[in-house]
Scaffold this active site. Structure first.
Site, PDB file in Angstrom:
ATOM      1  N   HIS A 267       0.795  -1.234   0.000  1.00  0.00           N
ATOM      2  CA  HIS A 267       0.000   0.000   0.000  1.00  0.00           C
ATOM      3  C   HIS A 267       0.829   1.286   0.000  1.00  0.00           C
ATOM      4  O   HIS A 267       0.276   2.371  -0.106  1.00  0.00           O
ATOM      5  CB  HIS A 267      -0.941   0.028   1.203  1.00  0.00           C
ATOM      6  CG  HIS A 267      -0.241   0.325   2.499  1.00  0.00           C
ATOM      7  ND1 HIS A 267       0.505  -0.619   3.151  1.00  0.00           N
ATOM      8  CD2 HIS A 267      -0.156   1.450   3.230  1.00  0.00           C
ATOM      9  CE1 HIS A 267       1.017  -0.080   4.251  1.00  0.00           C
ATOM     10  NE2 HIS A 267       0.641   1.173   4.328  1.00  0.00           N
TER      11      HIS A 267
HETATM   12  C1  UD1 Z   1      -1.769   5.574   6.226  1.00  0.00           C
HETATM   13  C2  UD1 Z   1      -0.420   5.950   6.821  1.00  0.00           C
HETATM   14  C3  UD1 Z   1       0.545   4.788   6.643  1.00  0.00           C
HETATM   15  C4  UD1 Z   1      -0.021   3.497   7.173  1.00  0.00           C
HETATM   16  C5  UD1 Z   1      -1.372   3.244   6.526  1.00  0.00           C
HETATM   17  C6  UD1 Z   1      -1.997   1.993   7.076  1.00  0.00           C
HETATM   18  C7  UD1 Z   1       0.104   8.351   6.637  1.00  0.00           C
HETATM   19  C8  UD1 Z   1       0.977   9.338   5.983  1.00  0.00           C
HETATM   20  N1  UD1 Z   1       0.167   7.102   6.145  1.00  0.00           N
HETATM   21  O1  UD1 Z   1      -1.563   5.445   4.819  1.00  0.00           O
HETATM   22  O2  UD1 Z   1       1.724   5.079   7.364  1.00  0.00           O
HETATM   23  O3  UD1 Z   1       0.866   2.445   6.869  1.00  0.00           O
HETATM   24  O4  UD1 Z   1      -2.216   4.366   6.800  1.00  0.00           O
HETATM   25  O5  UD1 Z   1      -3.106   1.609   6.355  1.00  0.00           O
HETATM   26  O6  UD1 Z   1      -0.601   8.675   7.570  1.00  0.00           O
HETATM   27  N2  UD1 Z   1      -8.846   5.246   1.944  1.00  0.00           N
HETATM   28  C9  UD1 Z   1     -10.121   4.740   1.878  1.00  0.00           C
HETATM   29  N3  UD1 Z   1     -10.731   4.410   3.043  1.00  0.00           N
HETATM   30  C10 UD1 Z   1     -10.153   4.584   4.270  1.00  0.00           C
HETATM   31  C11 UD1 Z   1      -8.858   5.116   4.304  1.00  0.00           C
HETATM   32  C12 UD1 Z   1      -8.218   5.439   3.135  1.00  0.00           C
HETATM   33  O7  UD1 Z   1     -10.691   4.562   0.815  1.00  0.00           O
HETATM   34  O8  UD1 Z   1     -10.782   4.248   5.296  1.00  0.00           O
HETATM   35  C13 UD1 Z   1      -8.150   5.566   0.686  1.00  0.00           C
HETATM   36  C14 UD1 Z   1      -8.408   6.971   0.210  1.00  0.00           C
HETATM   37  O9  UD1 Z   1      -8.460   6.964  -1.173  1.00  0.00           O
HETATM   38  C15 UD1 Z   1      -7.171   7.711   0.632  1.00  0.00           C
HETATM   39  C16 UD1 Z   1      -6.101   6.624   0.540  1.00  0.00           C
HETATM   40  O10 UD1 Z   1      -6.766   5.420   0.878  1.00  0.00           O
HETATM   41  O11 UD1 Z   1      -6.890   8.801  -0.169  1.00  0.00           O
HETATM   42  C17 UD1 Z   1      -4.951   6.866   1.461  1.00  0.00           C
HETATM   43  O12 UD1 Z   1      -5.368   7.032   2.816  1.00  0.00           O
HETATM   44  P1  UD1 Z   1      -4.447   7.866   3.842  1.00  0.00           P
HETATM   45  O13 UD1 Z   1      -5.052   7.835   5.183  1.00  0.00           O
HETATM   46  O14 UD1 Z   1      -4.117   9.190   3.265  1.00  0.00           O
HETATM   47  O15 UD1 Z   1      -3.076   7.085   3.856  1.00  0.00           O
HETATM   48  P2  UD1 Z   1      -2.778   5.516   3.802  1.00  0.00           P
HETATM   49  O16 UD1 Z   1      -2.229   5.201   2.461  1.00  0.00           O
HETATM   50  O17 UD1 Z   1      -3.914   4.710   4.309  1.00  0.00           O
END
Ligand code: UD1
Length: 388
Positions: free
Chosen positions: A217
């Site tokens: 991821h």
């Molecule tokens: C975040 C953490 C990462 C961790 C990961 C665990 C940061 C910078 N990164 O990354 O260190 O390893 O969580 O999972 O904080 N999304 C959904 N549903 C959700 C959450 C996210 O659809 O419930 C999608 C969205 O499109 C979003 C993308 O995932 O834009 C990224 O989510 P984000 O919270 O920005 O960072 P992660 O990649 O999950």
């Protein structure tokens, strides 16, 4: 410094999936001192899908958060700023004596800065980990959070060294062990009852048939088409010899669609595939206990996660880390982890070597014994008593 009070108020912050696993044993431990400690749980809402959030609260029996800031996804600056704005209101209203943050996600950074600016001491659980790679957003979050925290709780000796090198005085550093492993040891038995292997047709006479487990991821791996395709080439080769089970993060699912890569995966959710020796079987993100059960029974794990490198070390399952570096070197020097990068040749070689009977055995690092949360809360209670 913690106020010398009869009863201290601590706000515990969670935002993203790995935070939930780390906060569960801390909340449990804090509940034991109702006369001296009021623990309030705040969820920033960084992760909000049921599969990324609610399912973890249920499996880990975490109490419902007192407040959910409902921030959701956005660019780094937007997400961090929105959390800061909302969290500041919480701090002004609640006036806690301490804010406790875990891990290295944007919620960790946003809430620690907001607290420090209001002169509220911050405790950082999982302090001092360093990949020395500042292109990684989590590295920035770790360095900044550590630099403004008053209590730095570490999982390993190399983290203590990193902090000392950055000028953090010894009296702020507490080597307590690993709260993620507290959760693992507490839930290991319950996870054995998970029926995920049967559901995926991976169980023969209650024995697991061989499979590899994959998570992927990190933006550096899945947002860049070339890197993603390079990793995929290796995975496809390995999956000719052993099926790969792949519960995919929402970010990764989106990127598979946007790069037009879905033909490379078998979609288990559509019942398209019985799990055979061929293919990479795509699943939705799994709840904690199911994932733990799958991890414990895997032949090996391929991942770019941080926490999974630690969990596989304790489970004694070989782990291939699909990154160029790790902030958790103890999983390599003592555990089952090998950092293999993203070039197909190395990933295939190491995967095949495990299939031929190799794979690191490793041992459990010091203080990864299920008692980290108890040590953290003991230290905080003592500090409150002594007003330091
Ligand atoms: C975040 C953490 C990462 C961790 C990961 C665990 C940061 C910078 N990164 O990354 O260190 O390893 O969580 O999972 O904080 N999304 C959904 N549903 C959700 C959450 C996210 O659809 O419930 C999608 C969205 O499109 C979003 C993308 O995932 O834009 C990224 O989510 P984000 O919270 O920005 O960072 P992660 O990649 O999950």
């Amino acid at each position: 410094m913690l106020a010398n009070k009869q009863r201290v108020k601590i706000i515990n912050v969670v935002g993203a999936r790995p935070n939930f696993i780390k906060i569960a044993p801390i909340m449990d431990e804090m509940k034991k001192y109702p006369e001296h400690l009021e623990a309030i749980l705040v969820h920033t809402g960084q992760h909000y899908d049921d599969a990324m959030s609610k399912a973890f609260f249920e499996d880990l029996e975490i109490p419902r958060p007192a407040m959910d800031l409902n921030i959701g996804s956005d660019s780094h600056a937007q997400q961090t700023a929105k959390i800061m704005i909302e969290f500041e209101k919480v701090l002004v209203e609640e006036k806690p004596d301490l804010v406790l943050v875990v891990g290295d996600v944007n919620s960790t950074l946003a809430c620690s800065i907001t607290s420090a600016k209001l002169l509220i001491p911050v405790a950082h659980v999982e302090a001092g980990l360093r990949s020395f790679d500042r292109t990684m957003p989590e590295e920035i979050n770790r360095v900044v959070t550590d630099s403004i925290s008053s209590y730095l709780f570490t999982t390993c000796e190399d983290a203590n060294e990193n902090l000392r090198r950055e000028g953090i005085p010894d009296e702020k550093i507490f080597f307590v062990g690993n709260v993620m492993i507290d959760s693992l040891l507490r839930h290991r038995e319950k996870a054995r009852k998970s029926e995920i292997l049967e559901k995926l047709n991976l169980s023969i006479n209650s024995q697991a048939k061989p499979y590899a487990l994959l998570t992927l991821h990190r933006p550096s791996n899945v947002d860049d088409g070339e890197t993603f395709k390079s990793i995929l080439e290796a995975l496809e080769r390995i999956s000719q010899d052993i099926p790969i089970i792949f519960p995919a993060h929402p970010r990764t699912q989106k990127q598979i669609d946007s790069f037009g890569l879905s033909d490379h995966f078998k979609d288990f959710t559509n019942n398209e595939s019985q799990i055979t020796n061929h293919g990479i079987h795509l699943l939705a993100p799994l709840p904690y206990l199911d994932f733990l059960h799958l991890m414990a029974n895997a032949k090996f794990v391929l991942t770019d996660s941080g926490g999974i490198q630690e969990e596989t070390t304790v489970l004694g399952v070989p782990c291939l880390t699909l990154r160029e570096n790790t902030e958790r070197p103890v999983t390599v020097t003592e555990g089952t982890n090998i950092v293999v990068g993203t070039e197909p040749k190395r990933i295939i070689n190491e995967g095949m070597s495990i299939l031929r009977g190799g794979g690191k055995k490793g041992k459990t690092p010091r203080l990864w014994d299920g008692q980290a949360a108890r040590r953290i809360v003991d230290i905080l209670m003592k500090a409150a008593k002594e007003g330091r």
